[in-house]
Write a protein that holds these residues in place. Structure first.
Motif, PDB file in Angstrom:
ATOM      1  N   ILE A  67       7.267  -9.018   1.187  1.00 40.86           N
ATOM      2  CA  ILE A  67       6.936  -7.620   1.439  1.00 40.86           C
ATOM      3  C   ILE A  67       5.532  -7.552   2.047  1.00 40.86           C
ATOM      4  CG2 ILE A  67       5.872  -6.998  -0.771  1.00 40.86           C
ATOM      5  CD1 ILE A  67       7.984  -4.628  -0.724  1.00 40.86           C
ATOM      6  N   VAL A  68       5.339  -6.634   2.969  1.00 43.45           N
ATOM      7  CA  VAL A  68       4.032  -6.426   3.598  1.00 43.45           C
ATOM      8  C   VAL A  68       3.410  -5.207   2.916  1.00 43.45           C
ATOM      9  CG1 VAL A  68       2.816  -5.998   5.757  1.00 43.45           C
ATOM     10  CG2 VAL A  68       4.899  -7.396   5.756  1.00 43.45           C
ATOM     11  N   PRO A  69       2.438  -5.435   2.015  1.00 40.59           N
ATOM     12  CA  PRO A  69       1.902  -4.334   1.207  1.00 40.59           C
ATOM     13  C   PRO A  69       1.403  -3.137   2.021  1.00 40.59           C
ATOM     14  CG  PRO A  69       1.142  -6.419   0.340  1.00 40.59           C
ATOM     15  CD  PRO A  69       1.823  -6.717   1.652  1.00 40.59           C
ATOM     16  N   ASP A  70       0.688  -3.363   3.120  1.00 39.30           N
ATOM     17  CA  ASP A  70       0.170  -2.241   3.908  1.00 39.30           C
ATOM     18  C   ASP A  70       1.297  -1.388   4.474  1.00 39.30           C
ATOM     19  OD1 ASP A  70      -2.362  -3.160   3.374  1.00 39.30           O
ATOM     20  OD2 ASP A  70      -2.661  -4.063   5.351  1.00 39.30           O
ATOM     21  N   LYS A  71       2.349  -2.039   4.941  1.00 38.98           N
ATOM     22  CA  LYS A  71       3.484  -1.295   5.498  1.00 38.98           C
ATOM     23  C   LYS A  71       4.237  -0.546   4.407  1.00 38.98           C
ATOM     24  CE  LYS A  71       4.150  -3.563   9.818  1.00 38.98           C
ATOM     25  NZ  LYS A  71       4.147  -2.556  10.842  1.00 38.98           N
ATOM     26  N   LEU A  72       4.364  -1.170   3.237  1.00 37.31           N
ATOM     27  CA  LEU A  72       5.019  -0.490   2.112  1.00 37.31           C
ATOM     28  C   LEU A  72       4.222   0.743   1.712  1.00 37.31           C
ATOM     29  CD1 LEU A  72       7.156  -0.275  -0.119  1.00 37.31           C
ATOM     30  CD2 LEU A  72       5.710  -1.781  -1.507  1.00 37.31           C
ATOM     31  N   GLU A  73       2.910   0.616   1.606  1.00 39.16           N
ATOM     32  CA  GLU A  73       2.065   1.755   1.229  1.00 39.16           C
ATOM     33  C   GLU A  73       2.166   2.878   2.248  1.00 39.16           C
ATOM     34  OE1 GLU A  73      -1.882   0.249   0.492  1.00 39.16           O
ATOM     35  OE2 GLU A  73      -1.111  -1.185  -0.976  1.00 39.16           O
ATOM     36  N   ALA A  74       2.187   2.538   3.531  1.00 39.91           N
ATOM     37  CA  ALA A  74       2.310   3.561   4.573  1.00 39.91           C
ATOM     38  C   ALA A  74       3.658   4.267   4.456  1.00 39.91           C
ATOM     39  CB  ALA A  74       2.152   2.940   5.956  1.00 39.91           C
ATOM     40  N   TRP A  75       4.724   3.504   4.203  1.00 39.78           N
ATOM     41  CA  TRP A  75       6.063   4.090   4.041  1.00 39.78           C
ATOM     42  C   TRP A  75       6.084   5.032   2.839  1.00 39.78           C
ATOM     43  CZ3 TRP A  75       9.684   3.589   0.059  1.00 39.78           C
ATOM     44  CH2 TRP A  75      10.967   4.054   0.332  1.00 39.78           C
ATOM     45  N   GLN A  76       5.470   4.606   1.728  1.00 40.81           N
ATOM     46  CA  GLN A  76       5.444   5.445   0.523  1.00 40.81           C
ATOM     47  C   GLN A  76       4.637   6.721   0.755  1.00 40.81           C
ATOM     48  OE1 GLN A  76       4.063   2.320  -2.134  1.00 40.81           O
ATOM     49  NE2 GLN A  76       6.041   2.304  -3.185  1.00 40.81           N
ATOM     50  N   GLU A  78       4.178   8.291   3.623  1.00 41.28           N
ATOM     51  CA  GLU A  78       4.980   9.156   4.496  1.00 41.28           C
ATOM     52  C   GLU A  78       6.117   9.809   3.710  1.00 41.28           C
ATOM     53  OE1 GLU A  78       6.110  11.291   7.695  1.00 41.28           O
ATOM     54  OE2 GLU A  78       4.279  10.107   7.509  1.00 41.28           O
ATOM     55  N   ARG A  79       6.731   9.068   2.835  1.00 41.47           N
ATOM     56  CA  ARG A  79       7.818   9.608   2.015  1.00 41.47           C
ATOM     57  C   ARG A  79       7.313  10.720   1.095  1.00 41.47           C
ATOM     58  NH1 ARG A  79       9.685   8.511  -2.662  1.00 41.47           N
ATOM     59  NH2 ARG A  79      11.833   9.002  -3.063  1.00 41.47           N
ATOM     60  N   ARG A  80       6.153  10.500   0.481  1.00 40.11           N
ATOM     61  CA  ARG A  80       5.566  11.541  -0.385  1.00 40.11           C
ATOM     62  C   ARG A  80       5.213  12.781   0.423  1.00 40.11           C
ATOM     63  NH1 ARG A  80       3.185   7.033  -3.052  1.00 40.11           N
ATOM     64  NH2 ARG A  80       1.366   7.167  -1.713  1.00 40.11           N
ATOM     65  N   LYS A  81       4.699  12.571   1.632  1.00 41.43           N
ATOM     66  CA  LYS A  81       4.333  13.707   2.480  1.00 41.43           C
ATOM     67  C   LYS A  81       5.576  14.527   2.839  1.00 41.43           C
ATOM     68  CE  LYS A  81       2.881  13.142   6.801  1.00 41.43           C
ATOM     69  NZ  LYS A  81       2.000  12.759   7.919  1.00 41.43           N
ATOM     70  N   ARG A  82       6.656  13.852   3.227  1.00 42.48           N
ATOM     71  CA  ARG A  82       7.904  14.559   3.559  1.00 42.48           C
ATOM     72  C   ARG A  82       8.436  15.318   2.351  1.00 42.48           C
ATOM     73  NH1 ARG A  82       9.385   9.669   5.889  1.00 42.48           N
ATOM     74  NH2 ARG A  82      10.834   9.329   4.183  1.00 42.48           N
ATOM     75  N   THR A  83       8.381  14.672   1.181  1.00 43.44           N
ATOM     76  CA  THR A  83       8.858  15.319  -0.042  1.00 43.44           C
ATOM     77  C   THR A  83       8.025  16.564  -0.335  1.00 43.44           C
ATOM     78  OG1 THR A  83       9.601  13.194  -0.904  1.00 43.44           O
ATOM     79  CG2 THR A  83       9.301  14.966  -2.502  1.00 43.44           C
ATOM     80  N   GLY A  84       6.724  16.461  -0.161  1.00 41.53           N
ATOM     81  CA  GLY A  84       5.849  17.612  -0.389  1.00 41.53           C
ATOM     82  C   GLY A  84       6.142  18.754   0.568  1.00 41.53           C
ATOM     83  N   LEU A  85       6.404  18.428   1.831  1.00 40.74           N
ATOM     84  CA  LEU A  85       6.721  19.467   2.808  1.00 40.74           C
ATOM     85  C   LEU A  85       8.037  20.160   2.474  1.00 40.74           C
ATOM     86  CD1 LEU A  85       5.656  17.694   6.121  1.00 40.74           C
ATOM     87  CD2 LEU A  85       4.520  19.623   5.003  1.00 40.74           C
ATOM     88  N   ILE A  86       9.018  19.373   2.049  1.00 43.16           N
ATOM     89  CA  ILE A  86      10.311  19.957   1.665  1.00 43.16           C
ATOM     90  C   ILE A  86      10.128  20.872   0.464  1.00 43.16           C
ATOM     91  CG2 ILE A  86      12.578  19.399   0.684  1.00 43.16           C
ATOM     92  CD1 ILE A  86      12.483  16.850   2.485  1.00 43.16           C
ATOM     93  N   PHE A  87       9.356  20.428  -0.521  1.00 38.40           N
ATOM     94  CA  PHE A  87       9.113  21.241  -1.713  1.00 38.40           C
ATOM     95  C   PHE A  87       8.374  22.525  -1.345  1.00 38.40           C
ATOM     96  CE2 PHE A  87       6.536  22.424  -5.435  1.00 38.40           C
ATOM     97  CZ  PHE A  87       7.553  22.629  -6.348  1.00 38.40           C
ATOM     98  N   ALA A  88       7.364  22.420  -0.493  1.00 37.50           N
ATOM     99  CA  ALA A  88       6.606  23.609  -0.080  1.00 37.50           C
ATOM    100  C   ALA A  88       7.509  24.585   0.664  1.00 37.50           C
ATOM    101  CB  ALA A  88       5.423  23.202   0.798  1.00 37.50           C
TER     102      ALA A  88
END
Length: 104
Positions: A67-76, A78-88
């Motif tokens: 696993i590439v930690p930096d890429k995983l963190e970026a993916w996570q 982005e996923r949190r940001k999308r989830t927040g936008l959907i919730f808002a």
């Protein structure tokens, strides 16, 4: 959200946890530490494929992946940001519906 949708969301969350935990707990963060992973469920297979496509999981010469930690963190992130936008968005729709109901 209905029962089936909840079940799917739970299955996806479990798959995310299993896949990420497998590589992180094995400290598979370099080609030298690569490990194999045999996805047992459909969501695990889909997530592994997605991670490979995004460069989050990379193949190693030993046949495993790491696993590439930096890429995983970026993916996570982005996923949190999308989830927040959907919730808002859902909250804005609910507020508008309440406002319309009160005004009626």
């Amino acid at each position: 959200m209905g029962g089936a949708a909840n079940a799917v969301a739970i299955a996806k969350a479990r798959a995310r946890h299993r896949v990420i935990a497998h590589f992180v707990s094995a400290e598979a963060t370099s080609p030298a530490k690569a490990v194999t992973f045999d996805p047992q469920r459909r969501f695990e297979r889909k997530l592994v494929d997605e991670f490979k496509d995004k460069g989050i999981l990379r193949p190693a010469s030993n046949g495993g992946h790491y696993i590439v930690p930096d890429k995983l963190e970026a993916w996570q992130r982005e996923r949190r940001k999308r989830t927040g936008l959907i919730f808002a968005g859902a909250m804005a729709i609910a507020a508008a519906a309440i406002g319309i109901a009160v005004a009626s």
